[in-house]
Design a protein around this motif. Structure first.
Motif, PDB file in Angstrom:
ATOM      1  N   GLU A 287      35.997  34.405  42.362  1.00  0.00           N
ATOM      2  CA  GLU A 287      34.808  35.095  43.343  1.00  0.00           C
ATOM      3  C   GLU A 287      34.737  34.152  44.648  1.00  0.00           C
ATOM      4  O   GLU A 287      34.985  34.677  45.580  1.00  0.00           O
ATOM      5  CB  GLU A 287      33.705  35.304  42.679  1.00  0.00           C
ATOM      6  CG  GLU A 287      32.746  36.271  43.664  1.00  0.00           C
ATOM      7  CD  GLU A 287      31.630  36.480  42.875  1.00  0.00           C
ATOM      8  OE1 GLU A 287      30.474  36.627  43.682  1.00  0.00           O
ATOM      9  OE2 GLU A 287      31.290  36.382  41.754  1.00  0.00           O
ATOM     10  N   THR A 288      34.593  32.939  44.186  1.00  0.00           N
ATOM     11  CA  THR A 288      34.734  31.835  45.357  1.00  0.00           C
ATOM     12  C   THR A 288      35.863  30.801  45.267  1.00  0.00           C
ATOM     13  O   THR A 288      36.017  30.260  44.355  1.00  0.00           O
ATOM     14  CB  THR A 288      33.287  31.178  45.284  1.00  0.00           C
ATOM     15  OG1 THR A 288      32.344  32.020  45.391  1.00  0.00           O
ATOM     16  CG2 THR A 288      33.001  30.215  46.527  1.00  0.00           C
TER      17      THR A 288
ATOM     18  N   ASP B 224      30.995  32.598  57.719  1.00  0.00           N
ATOM     19  CA  ASP B 224      31.739  33.336  57.036  1.00  0.00           C
ATOM     20  C   ASP B 224      31.558  32.905  55.468  1.00  0.00           C
ATOM     21  O   ASP B 224      31.349  33.596  54.537  1.00  0.00           O
ATOM     22  CB  ASP B 224      33.262  33.657  57.122  1.00  0.00           C
ATOM     23  CG  ASP B 224      33.206  34.510  58.438  1.00  0.00           C
ATOM     24  OD1 ASP B 224      32.233  35.136  58.849  1.00  0.00           O
ATOM     25  OD2 ASP B 224      34.570  34.807  58.833  1.00  0.00           O
ATOM     26  N   LEU B 225      31.736  31.544  55.291  1.00  0.00           N
ATOM     27  CA  LEU B 225      31.355  30.872  53.945  1.00  0.00           C
ATOM     28  C   LEU B 225      29.978  30.976  53.301  1.00  0.00           C
ATOM     29  O   LEU B 225      30.032  31.000  51.944  1.00  0.00           O
ATOM     30  CB  LEU B 225      32.216  29.504  54.044  1.00  0.00           C
ATOM     31  CG  LEU B 225      33.362  29.390  54.469  1.00  0.00           C
ATOM     32  CD1 LEU B 225      33.836  27.582  54.584  1.00  0.00           C
ATOM     33  CD2 LEU B 225      34.395  29.868  53.966  1.00  0.00           C
TER      34      LEU B 225
ATOM     35  N   LYS C 101      28.771  33.843  52.729  1.00  0.00           N
ATOM     36  CA  LYS C 101      28.845  35.043  52.397  1.00  0.00           C
ATOM     37  C   LYS C 101      29.221  35.056  50.724  1.00  0.00           C
ATOM     38  O   LYS C 101      28.967  35.922  49.789  1.00  0.00           O
ATOM     39  CB  LYS C 101      29.684  36.086  52.913  1.00  0.00           C
ATOM     40  CG  LYS C 101      29.232  36.408  54.328  1.00  0.00           C
ATOM     41  CD  LYS C 101      30.478  37.461  54.912  1.00  0.00           C
ATOM     42  CE  LYS C 101      29.834  37.731  56.388  1.00  0.00           C
ATOM     43  NZ  LYS C 101      30.830  38.473  57.118  1.00  0.00           N
ATOM     44  N   PHE C 102      29.868  33.822  50.174  1.00  0.00           N
ATOM     45  CA  PHE C 102      30.125  33.665  48.898  1.00  0.00           C
ATOM     46  C   PHE C 102      29.120  33.296  48.051  1.00  0.00           C
ATOM     47  O   PHE C 102      27.893  32.793  48.633  1.00  0.00           O
ATOM     48  CB  PHE C 102      31.213  32.731  48.782  1.00  0.00           C
ATOM     49  CG  PHE C 102      32.442  33.104  49.150  1.00  0.00           C
ATOM     50  CD1 PHE C 102      33.489  33.508  48.555  1.00  0.00           C
ATOM     51  CD2 PHE C 102      33.006  32.544  50.550  1.00  0.00           C
ATOM     52  CE1 PHE C 102      34.808  34.038  49.092  1.00  0.00           C
ATOM     53  CE2 PHE C 102      34.163  32.750  51.106  1.00  0.00           C
ATOM     54  CZ  PHE C 102      35.093  33.611  50.570  1.00  0.00           C
ATOM     55  N   SER C 103      29.094  33.791  46.683  1.00  0.00           N
ATOM     56  CA  SER C 103      27.859  33.440  45.828  1.00  0.00           C
ATOM     57  C   SER C 103      27.770  32.354  45.385  1.00  0.00           C
ATOM     58  O   SER C 103      26.643  31.710  45.098  1.00  0.00           O
ATOM     59  CB  SER C 103      28.103  34.402  44.494  1.00  0.00           C
ATOM     60  OG  SER C 103      29.525  34.029  44.066  1.00  0.00           O
TER      61      SER C 103
ATOM     62  N   SER D  91      36.304  38.745  58.274  1.00  0.00           N
ATOM     63  CA  SER D  91      35.760  38.068  57.687  1.00  0.00           C
ATOM     64  C   SER D  91      36.311  37.366  56.561  1.00  0.00           C
ATOM     65  O   SER D  91      37.513  37.647  55.920  1.00  0.00           O
ATOM     66  CB  SER D  91      34.441  38.685  56.897  1.00  0.00           C
ATOM     67  OG  SER D  91      34.030  37.811  55.630  1.00  0.00           O
TER      68      SER D  91
ATOM     69  N   TYR E 274      35.742  35.921  54.080  1.00  0.00           N
ATOM     70  CA  TYR E 274      35.410  36.677  52.712  1.00  0.00           C
ATOM     71  C   TYR E 274      36.227  37.773  52.492  1.00  0.00           C
ATOM     72  O   TYR E 274      36.617  38.087  51.164  1.00  0.00           O
ATOM     73  CB  TYR E 274      33.862  36.994  52.515  1.00  0.00           C
ATOM     74  CG  TYR E 274      33.521  37.530  51.368  1.00  0.00           C
ATOM     75  CD1 TYR E 274      33.023  36.882  50.165  1.00  0.00           C
ATOM     76  CD2 TYR E 274      33.518  38.998  51.048  1.00  0.00           C
ATOM     77  CE1 TYR E 274      32.498  37.425  49.173  1.00  0.00           C
ATOM     78  CE2 TYR E 274      33.217  39.549  49.740  1.00  0.00           C
ATOM     79  CZ  TYR E 274      32.629  38.896  48.700  1.00  0.00           C
ATOM     80  OH  TYR E 274      32.127  39.253  47.587  1.00  0.00           O
ATOM     81  N   ASP E 275      36.461  38.442  53.417  1.00  0.00           N
ATOM     82  CA  ASP E 275      37.256  39.773  53.084  1.00  0.00           C
ATOM     83  C   ASP E 275      38.765  39.441  53.002  1.00  0.00           C
ATOM     84  O   ASP E 275      39.530  40.012  52.202  1.00  0.00           O
ATOM     85  CB  ASP E 275      37.228  40.719  54.230  1.00  0.00           C
ATOM     86  CG  ASP E 275      35.591  41.429  54.283  1.00  0.00           C
ATOM     87  OD1 ASP E 275      34.976  41.452  53.244  1.00  0.00           O
ATOM     88  OD2 ASP E 275      35.299  41.976  55.450  1.00  0.00           O
TER      89      ASP E 275
ATOM     90  N   TRP F 255      40.033  36.503  51.614  1.00  0.00           N
ATOM     91  CA  TRP F 255      39.930  35.851  50.281  1.00  0.00           C
ATOM     92  C   TRP F 255      40.221  37.059  49.163  1.00  0.00           C
ATOM     93  O   TRP F 255      40.945  36.957  48.041  1.00  0.00           O
ATOM     94  CB  TRP F 255      38.777  35.227  49.806  1.00  0.00           C
ATOM     95  CG  TRP F 255      38.846  34.632  48.487  1.00  0.00           C
ATOM     96  CD1 TRP F 255      37.883  34.934  47.516  1.00  0.00           C
ATOM     97  CD2 TRP F 255      39.671  33.772  47.982  1.00  0.00           C
ATOM     98  NE1 TRP F 255      38.081  34.294  46.350  1.00  0.00           N
ATOM     99  CE2 TRP F 255      39.086  33.457  46.734  1.00  0.00           C
ATOM    100  CE3 TRP F 255      40.573  32.680  48.244  1.00  0.00           C
ATOM    101  CZ2 TRP F 255      39.859  32.461  45.889  1.00  0.00           C
ATOM    102  CZ3 TRP F 255      41.187  31.836  47.535  1.00  0.00           C
ATOM    103  CH2 TRP F 255      40.894  31.722  46.252  1.00  0.00           C
ATOM    104  N   ASN F 256      39.428  38.210  49.595  1.00  0.00           N
ATOM    105  CA  ASN F 256      39.629  39.504  48.348  1.00  0.00           C
ATOM    106  C   ASN F 256      40.430  40.405  48.721  1.00  0.00           C
ATOM    107  O   ASN F 256      40.591  41.687  48.444  1.00  0.00           O
ATOM    108  CB  ASN F 256      37.932  39.925  48.281  1.00  0.00           C
ATOM    109  CG  ASN F 256      36.958  38.888  47.572  1.00  0.00           C
ATOM    110  OD1 ASN F 256      37.200  38.782  46.382  1.00  0.00           O
ATOM    111  ND2 ASN F 256      36.224  38.305  48.469  1.00  0.00           N
TER     112      ASN F 256
END
Length: 329
Positions: free
Chosen positions: A24-25, A70-71, A73-75, A275, A277-278, A280-281
């Protein structure tokens, strides 16, 4: 000698990727704060400053701050942010401020960068240490002014160079100092290398020059590469582990799937428009991962020519391909 003889990348005590993918991260994020370099080392793609498509620029501070934001936003926190990829990080005048900003945002367990060390001085050392830098990896290319000119094509005051590194080590506080060289740079002078730098570093190592960069030849520098980057036995790896736990942001904000993508041919996004985050996913990175898990790396124009997996891969996911493919899809 105070320093431990240890490679900059741990080959032991690593997280078993097959047990945690998909992540996830990301564990590691490379941010190339400067694609420009003041050296032209003969074993590096930066030896040709006129290479078509090679950027020679520094990342702007506003773009960097957007990336760090942006970073958040990761859990979970990133395990390590590496503020380098293609060039010399110390060329970027905002580097201490970049380290400080990431520390204030608390987005990573560790912040580090690799440098040739030529731009270190008493003032810069203090700025980097006070900013909260956790680790500095210094690449020593030779042990004399004459050999530096031969290998890196620069004039360097070697005694002053040593003095600046010693000053950093003596005042390092929380920062770990790691010094490395190459089998070419210190050939026949290995003992001298350890004598000079062994007491002004925490970790020290001599790496092997190997053909890791896609579409880049080291030519006659090495007649034979029969050991890995860190002296390990060679192992054929088909699936790239890096694209599953790390991602790289180039100095212009484009995002490369891998830190060896010096030609910027494996672009999976752009943080100026998206982002992190986006990305990465995102689907582009997912498609690349699936391609690797299907063991089709050899068909890719860049991945198929990458030597990092032959000479420097620290993880082997090949026998877990079916399991990971199911998890990913």
């Amino acid at each position: 000698m105070k320093a431990k003889v240890k490679p900059r990348i741990s080959l032991n005590e690593r997280t078993k990727l097959e047990d945690v993918i998909p992540l996830e991260t990301p564990f590691t994020v490379f941010i190339d704060v400067s694609s420009a370099c003041n050296f032209s080392c003969e074993f590096c793609f930066n030896r040709d400053k006129n290479n078509i498509g090679r950027m020679q620029e520094v990342m702007k501070f506003d773009l960097y701050k957007k990336i760090i934001d942006d970073l958040t936003k990761f859990s979970k926190k990133i395990k390590c942010i590496r503020l380098y990829k293609e060039g010399e990080p110390l060329i970027n005048k905002w580097l201490p401020d970049m380290i400080k900003y990431a520390k204030e945002k608390d987005v990573a367990d560790k912040i580090e960068f690799t440098t040739n060390g030529s731009l270190l001085n008493i003032e810069k050392n203090k700025e980097l240490i006070d900013a909260g830098l956790d680790r500095i990896v210094i690449s020593v290319e030779a042990l004399s002014k004459e050999k530096y000119k031969s290998i890196s094509k620069v004039d360097i005051d070697f005694e002053e160079y040593i003095s600046n590194i010693k000053h950093f080590y003596d005042n390092k506080k929380q920062c770990k100092v790691c010094i490395k060289s190459t089998d070419i740079g210190v050939k026949g002078e290995e003992e001298k290398f350890y004598e000079i730098f062994g007491d002004i570093s925490d970790e020290i190592f001599i790496e092997n020059i190997t053909p890791i960069w896609p579409n880049f030849e080291i030519g006659e520098l090495k007649e034979k590469c029969d050991k890995g980057l860190y002296g390990q036995e060679l192992e054929k790896v088909n699936i790239c582990p890096y694209i599953f736990y790390s991602l790289t942001i180039n100095s212009d904000g484009t995002v490369s799937a891998c830190f060896v993508d010096w030609e910027h041919k494996i672009i999976v996004g752009d943080v100026k428009e998206q982002s992190f985050y986006d990305i990465w996913n995102g689907e582009k990175l997912k498609e690349l991962r699936i391609m690797h898990l299907k063991k089709m790396r050899g068909n890719h124009e860049t991945c198929g020519k990458c030597g990092q997996l032959d000479f420097g891969a620290s993880d082997n996911l090949d026998k877990y391909s079916e399991k990971l493919l199911k998890n990913l899809i």
